[in-house]
Structure formats: C-alpha cells, structure tokens
Write an enzyme that holds these catalytic residues in place. Structure first.
Site, PDB file in Angstrom:
ATOM      1  N   ASP A  32     -17.331   6.631  -2.405  1.00 49.07           N
ATOM      2  CA  ASP A  32     -16.127   6.598  -1.568  1.00 49.07           C
ATOM      3  C   ASP A  32     -15.919   8.014  -1.029  1.00 49.07           C
ATOM      4  OD1 ASP A  32     -13.717   5.896  -0.357  1.00 49.07           O
ATOM      5  OD2 ASP A  32     -12.543   5.987  -2.226  1.00 49.07           O
ATOM      6  N   GLN A  43      -9.889  -4.341  -3.538  1.00 51.18           N
ATOM      7  CA  GLN A  43     -11.196  -3.819  -3.141  1.00 51.18           C
ATOM      8  C   GLN A  43     -12.235  -4.152  -4.217  1.00 51.18           C
ATOM      9  OE1 GLN A  43     -12.125  -1.899  -0.224  1.00 51.18           O
ATOM     10  NE2 GLN A  43     -14.101  -2.497  -1.044  1.00 51.18           N
ATOM     11  N   ARG A  60       0.883  -1.179   0.000  1.00 43.34           N
ATOM     12  CA  ARG A  60       0.000   0.000   0.000  1.00 43.34           C
ATOM     13  C   ARG A  60       0.912   1.219   0.000  1.00 43.34           C
ATOM     14  NH1 ARG A  60      -5.426   1.445   3.397  1.00 43.34           N
ATOM     15  NH2 ARG A  60      -6.163   0.017   1.817  1.00 43.34           N
ATOM     16  N   HIS A 106      -7.046   0.327  -6.599  1.00 47.59           N
ATOM     17  CA  HIS A 106      -7.315  -0.516  -5.417  1.00 47.59           C
ATOM     18  C   HIS A 106      -7.956  -1.825  -5.913  1.00 47.59           C
ATOM     19  CE1 HIS A 106      -7.656  -1.556  -1.337  1.00 47.59           C
ATOM     20  NE2 HIS A 106      -8.540  -0.689  -0.902  1.00 47.59           N
ATOM     21  N   CYS A 151     -16.480   1.390   0.142  1.00 41.77           N
ATOM     22  CA  CYS A 151     -15.297   0.591   0.495  1.00 41.77           C
ATOM     23  C   CYS A 151     -14.896   0.749   1.954  1.00 41.77           C
ATOM     24  CB  CYS A 151     -14.140   0.959  -0.414  1.00 41.77           C
ATOM     25  SG  CYS A 151     -13.692   2.709  -0.298  1.00 41.77           S
ATOM     26  N   ARG A 210     -13.399  -8.890   1.423  1.00 44.12           N
ATOM     27  CA  ARG A 210     -11.976  -8.616   1.211  1.00 44.12           C
ATOM     28  C   ARG A 210     -11.158  -9.854   1.594  1.00 44.12           C
ATOM     29  NH1 ARG A 210     -10.211  -3.397   1.339  1.00 44.12           N
ATOM     30  NH2 ARG A 210      -8.292  -4.376   0.587  1.00 44.12           N
TER      31      ARG A 210
HETATM   32  N1  NVA Z   1     -10.017   6.492  -1.749  1.00 50.65           N
HETATM   33  C1  NVA Z   1      -9.691   6.117  -0.392  1.00 50.65           C
HETATM   34  C2  NVA Z   1      -9.874   4.653  -0.223  1.00 50.65           C
HETATM   35  C3  NVA Z   1      -9.580   4.128   1.153  1.00 50.65           C
HETATM   36  C4  NVA Z   1      -9.769   2.648   1.230  1.00 50.65           C
HETATM   37  C5  NVA Z   1      -8.263   6.529  -0.095  1.00 50.65           C
HETATM   38  O1  NVA Z   1      -7.403   6.372  -0.965  1.00 50.65           O
HETATM   39  O2  NVA Z   1      -8.002   7.031   1.012  1.00 50.65           O
HETATM   40  N1   CP Z   2     -11.322  -0.309   2.118  1.00 53.28           N
HETATM   41  C1   CP Z   2     -10.085  -0.319   2.608  1.00 53.28           C
HETATM   42  O1   CP Z   2      -9.115  -0.542   1.894  1.00 53.28           O
HETATM   43  O2   CP Z   2      -9.992  -0.098   3.953  1.00 53.28           O
HETATM   44  P1   CP Z   2      -8.640   0.196   4.749  1.00 53.28           P
HETATM   45  O3   CP Z   2      -8.100   1.499   4.280  1.00 53.28           O
HETATM   46  O4   CP Z   2      -9.041   0.215   6.197  1.00 53.28           O
HETATM   47  O5   CP Z   2      -7.681  -0.925   4.462  1.00 53.28           O
END
Ligand code: NVA
Ligand code: CP
Length: 323
Positions: A238, A156, A126, A153, A278, A306
């Site tokens: 989101d 997801q 990540r 992602h 998500c 997930r």
């Molecule tokens: N779009 C959000 C998704 C978190 C799972 C982010 O990147 O923070």
């Molecule tokens: N949806 C998702 O990826 O959640 P987190 O950021 O908590 O991993």
C-alpha cells in the site's frame, strides 16, 4: 425459498433503530467478524458475483433500504462500490461529506448517529479517527460499517481475501504484506489470519501493525523484504503516505525506500505468485510499474471485488445473521 431471497416480513430484527434499543452488529474492525462471518461473507460475495454476471437483471435483495455514507476523506473505490452495491441490492445510498454535515462541528457525532438511525438501515463511515467511528457506533441504532479509518479498512480486506481465493484456490497460503503497517495492513492481517493463512508483515522498525494483530499465532513480523517475500503466494503493498499523513511525506519516503515491491523482489516469491494493492497507488514508490501493471498484478480484480464483498456484507448485516 432460497436463502438470498429473504422475505423481510419474517425477519425479526428491526431495520431501523434507536440508540440503546437492541444492540446492532457493527463492523468497525476486522476483529468484529468471526472466522465463520468472514467465510459466510466471502461465500455470499462469490454467489452474488456469479449472479451479477449471469442474471439478466440484478437480484434485488434489500428493497427500499437506505444506506447513509459519511465520508471525511476522499474515495473512488469505496464510494462507488458501496453506492453501486446498494443500488443493485434494490436500496439507495446517500453520500454525506464534511461540506454536507460537518459531523462533530455542526452537530455532535451522537446526534448524527441517532438521527440517521431513524431513517436509514445502515451507516458506512470513512473517518479520520477510529475513535470517532467508535463514538458513532455507540450512538447508532443500526449497523455501522468502517469504510476506512486511520486504524482499519475491513471491507478492503474482505475483497482482498476474495481475490486471493479466486486466484490461488482454497487452502493455507503464505501472504506477505510489505510496507506501512497501516489501516490496510491491520485489517488484511487479521482477516487472513482468521481464514488460517500464514501472514508476514514486513515494515521498517516503528511502522509495524498494531500490537493485537500479532496476537494471532499465524501473523509474524519481519524487517527483511527478501526473507519475507521468499516463497510467498501473494505479495501485497500500500502507499507509504496515507491520507492525513502528508506532513510526514519526506521522512516516510526515506524510511520506506528499501521496501519497494519491484521485479527483483517479486522474483523471490513463488512462481505464479500474485501482486495485490488496494489502490490508489504511487507507481515508482511502493511498487514499480513492471509489477503493478505486469502479469502477476490482480489490482483490478481486487477493486471489482469491493463491490461483491460489500454487497454481501450489507445483505448479511440487514438479515442479522452475522455473529
Ligand atoms: N492506507 C491508505 C489506503 C487508501 C485506500 C490510506 O489510508 O490513505
Ligand atoms: N482502496 C480504497 O479504499 O480506495 P478508495 O480510497 O478510492 O476508496
């Protein structure tokens, strides 16, 4: 022997690697999975979900394999589901944050990838920048899985489509995503398009998905939330301010104000339509409480899936059966 009970003595693909020796299959973007890869992953996830519910103990499928997890950003769902999946598969996961390895500063991305490839069988990452993920994968001798970047992602999206199939059954659906054309939207649109769904992205001008997403003929852009949601089988949103965009918060809250998913907007969707997010969510901004905590919401099924989707993906990557 059942397909899922792999005898690793017969698997030809090496489980550890060196950069440049054989090319591992990476999942860096949703476009890395072919339609049949997506289908196989979702079918395997469904099977693993049933096995977990009814089997007296988890089926160990990847004994002693180690997953390295490089996380530059916070996470609840992604971290816990990858770690749990690996434990339940019979392997082990090591969580590595900036304070542990400080990739790119303490040592190069290439050296991190090359080292991990000698000990571990998979890398999940990540990262702030998608370009760093590409560099990591280039120097990795084992499969690298995107656990979220600024661009994508993909894990997801697999869980999202698993949830949609569970709730709505097979066949083409109208799936509407409202809000920021961000990492989640990019991956969702591509994965859903590969399964043959009709996808509508509805975002303010300037916040559309990345251009290649619209190369799929079944993905269209709208700027009108009511038109986009009308007749939808599923409505997805989101956060308006993703991790790393905190400096843009005030501008984004203004630009997205007309793109909130509330009861009035959901009433334009088909009766029985589902609501997806998500998570994490900001109730009162991109979605109202009445929707996200109401009867159409499937957010916790998404979160659970997930686990199953990623378990399936890791199993298939370790078996070397993805295209
Ligand atoms: N779009 C959000 C998704 C978190 C799972 C982010 O990147 O923070
Ligand atoms: N949806 C998702 O990826 O959640 P987190 O950021 O908590 O991993």
């Amino acid at each position: 022997m059942h397909y899922l009970q792999t005898n690793y003595d017969t698997v030809q693909k090496p489980l550890f690697g060196s950069p440049g020796v054989g090319k591992p299959k990476h999942v860096l973007a949703s476009s890395d999975l072919s339609p049949s890869d997506v289908r196989l992953t979702l079918d395997t996830a469904k099977l693993l979900k049933r096995a977990r519910k009814f089997a007296p103990k988890p089926v160990t499928l990847v004994e002693n394999r180690v997953l390295a997890m490089i996380f530059e950003k916070q996470s609840l769902r992604t971290r816990v589901t990858f770690e749990t999946a690996m434990v339940e598969l019979g392997g082990h996961a090591i969580y590595l944050t900036k304070s542990d390895i400080d990739m790119g500063n303490r040592e190069s991305v290439a050296d991190v990838a090359a080292n991990l490839s000698r000990w571990c069988s998979l890398i999940v990452a990540r990262l702030n920048r998608h370009s760093t993920l590409l560099e990591l994968a280039e120097h990795s001798g084992v499969p690298v899985i995107n656990a979220l970047t600024d661009g994508e992602h993909p894990c997801q999206a697999l869980a999202d489509l698993q949830t949609i199939e569970e709730k709505l059954g097979p066949g083409k659906k109208k799936l509407t995503y409202i809000g920021d054309g961000n990492n989640v939207a990019n991956s969702f649109a591509v994965t859903a398009a590969k399964l043959g769904h009709e996808v509508v992205i509805c975002s303010p001008p300037g916040y559309e998905c990345e251009d290649p997403v619209y190369d799929y003929p079944n993905v269209n852009q709208s700027y009108d939330p009511v038109a986009a949601v009308t007749g939808a089988d599923a409505v997805y949103t989101d956060v308006w301010v993703s991790m790393g965009q905190e400096d843009e918060e005030q501008e984004r809250l203004q630009r997205f104000a007309n793109y909130q998913v509330n009861g009035k907007l959901m009433s334009k969707a088909k009766p029985g339509a589902i609501f997806l997010h998500c998570l994490p969510a900001r109730r009162g901004l991109e979605v109202t409480e009445e929707v996200i905590d109401g009867p159409q919401s499937v957010i916790y099924d998404q979160a659970e899936n997930r686990l199953h989707a990623q378990k399936a993906l890791m199993k298939l990557l370790l078996d070397g059966v993805l295209e």
